[in-house]
Design a protein around this motif. Structure first.
Motif, PDB file in Angstrom:
ATOM      1  N   UNK A 171      -4.459   5.611   3.084  1.00 30.35           N
ATOM      2  CA  UNK A 171      -4.848   5.330   4.496  1.00 30.35           C
ATOM      3  C   UNK A 171      -4.091   3.959   5.016  1.00 30.35           C
ATOM      4  N   UNK A 172      -4.214   2.884   4.132  1.00 28.68           N
ATOM      5  CA  UNK A 172      -3.825   1.603   4.161  1.00 28.68           C
ATOM      6  C   UNK A 172      -2.263   1.608   4.265  1.00 28.68           C
ATOM      7  N   UNK A 173      -1.538   2.621   3.645  1.00 27.93           N
ATOM      8  CA  UNK A 173       0.050   2.548   3.897  1.00 27.93           C
ATOM      9  C   UNK A 173       0.388   2.915   5.261  1.00 27.93           C
ATOM     10  N   UNK A 197       3.276   5.519  -5.692  1.00 28.87           N
ATOM     11  CA  UNK A 197       3.180   5.619  -7.177  1.00 28.87           C
ATOM     12  C   UNK A 197       1.991   6.541  -7.811  1.00 28.87           C
ATOM     13  N   UNK A 198       0.902   6.447  -7.071  1.00 31.67           N
ATOM     14  CA  UNK A 198      -0.288   7.247  -7.363  1.00 31.67           C
ATOM     15  C   UNK A 198      -0.144   8.941  -7.253  1.00 31.67           C
ATOM     16  N   UNK A 199       0.669   9.106  -6.225  1.00 34.48           N
ATOM     17  CA  UNK A 199       0.987  10.514  -5.912  1.00 34.48           C
ATOM     18  C   UNK A 199       1.840  11.049  -6.875  1.00 34.48           C
ATOM     19  N   UNK A 221       0.867  -0.983   0.036  1.00 31.69           N
ATOM     20  CA  UNK A 221       0.064  -0.044   0.011  1.00 31.69           C
ATOM     21  C   UNK A 221       0.812   1.052   0.062  1.00 31.69           C
ATOM     22  N   UNK A 222       1.985   1.370   0.690  1.00 26.25           N
ATOM     23  CA  UNK A 222       2.754   2.352   0.844  1.00 26.25           C
ATOM     24  C   UNK A 222       3.504   2.656  -0.715  1.00 26.25           C
ATOM     25  N   UNK A 223       3.801   1.807  -1.434  1.00 33.02           N
ATOM     26  CA  UNK A 223       4.364   1.609  -2.622  1.00 33.02           C
ATOM     27  C   UNK A 223       3.316   2.209  -3.786  1.00 33.02           C
TER      28      UNK A 223
END
Length: 245
Positions: free
Chosen positions: A223-225, A205-207, A199-201
């Motif tokens: 949130x999940x990150x 990547x989305x940002x 989730x962090x990755x």
């Protein structure tokens, strides 16, 4: 003389009910949680080419279900999402149906213990039939002596498509813990590929724009990150804005 088409009226676009689910598991490397993302084909009418969670529209057949499930009753879900009980029950069934259709992961367990019915688990043919609109989740589960494992789901968020696009949705976002022994696939015409990603990755990547994501998807993975593991996610208290974001 041909009458010109009426101008597009964004305010006349109906808002459809939808439900989607972030399927998660404990990260294999690096800690935290991994989320299952589908990368949609570029020909989709909504979110073309975007990285999304499994899900889709809540259908009339999802409203017809009456079979009991294991987990919080419809009143509890209704309270969390600030919606009516009928819609809440339909959304729980609908999101489980969509998850099975798009990934092959069925949130279900034997109706009686310790052994499941001899008919076993639903297969690819039944998955394709359900995806084609044949039958409903309740009927499929009853045929195999299974009940919906709603306790593996959690209410997470609610987003409504803003005014402007030709398609608008009031989408309920769920999170689901991957059932033991299950493994999702990418056998769906709606996605060109799918993957487990931390989730962090995914949030990074989305940002940065390396993965195309709609704002709600990016919000959920961000949130999940911050979670240490699946257990922590499933225990998090959530406050969901009435009417959606």
């Amino acid at each position: 003389m041909t009458t010109p088409p009426a101008p597009f009226d964004p305010g006349a676009v109906p808002i459809r009910e939808a439900a989607t689910v972030a399927l998660i598991r404990d990260a294999r490397v690096g800690g935290g949680v991994e989320v299952f993302l589908q990368h949609r084909v570029p020909t989709m009418q909504f979110a073309a080419g975007m990285s999304v969670f499994p899900g889709g529209g809540v259908e009339p057949r999802d409203y017809r279900g009456t079979r009991a499930w294991r987990g919080p009753e419809s009143r509890w879900w209704a309270g969390r999402f600030a919606i009516g009980e009928e819609r809440a029950a339909a959304a729980v069934r609908g999101v489980a149906r969509e998850l099975f259709e798009e990934t092959g992961v069925l949130l279900a367990e034997p109706e009686t213990e310790p052994e499941p019915t001899p008919s076993g688990q639903p297969g690819h043919a039944e998955r394709r039939a359900l995806d084609a609109g044949e039958g409903d989740l309740d009927g499929l589960l009853a045929q195999h002596g299974l009940v919906l494992s709603a306790h593996l789901l959690r209410p997470w968020d609610r987003w409504t498509t803003p005014l402007g696009p030709p398609r608008r949705y009031d989408t309920l976002f769920f999170v689901a813990a991957l059932p033991e022994g299950a493994e999702p696939d990418a056998v769906t015409s709606e996605a060109r590929a799918a993957e487990w990603i931390r989730a962090e990755d995914a949030a990074l990547a989305g940002t940065l724009g390396h993965l195309g994501m709609l704002r709600p998807t990016l919000h959920v993975v961000s949130d999940l990150a911050t979670a240490a593991n699946v257990g922590e996610v499933m225990e998090w208290p959530r406050t969901i804005a009435p009417g959606g974001n």
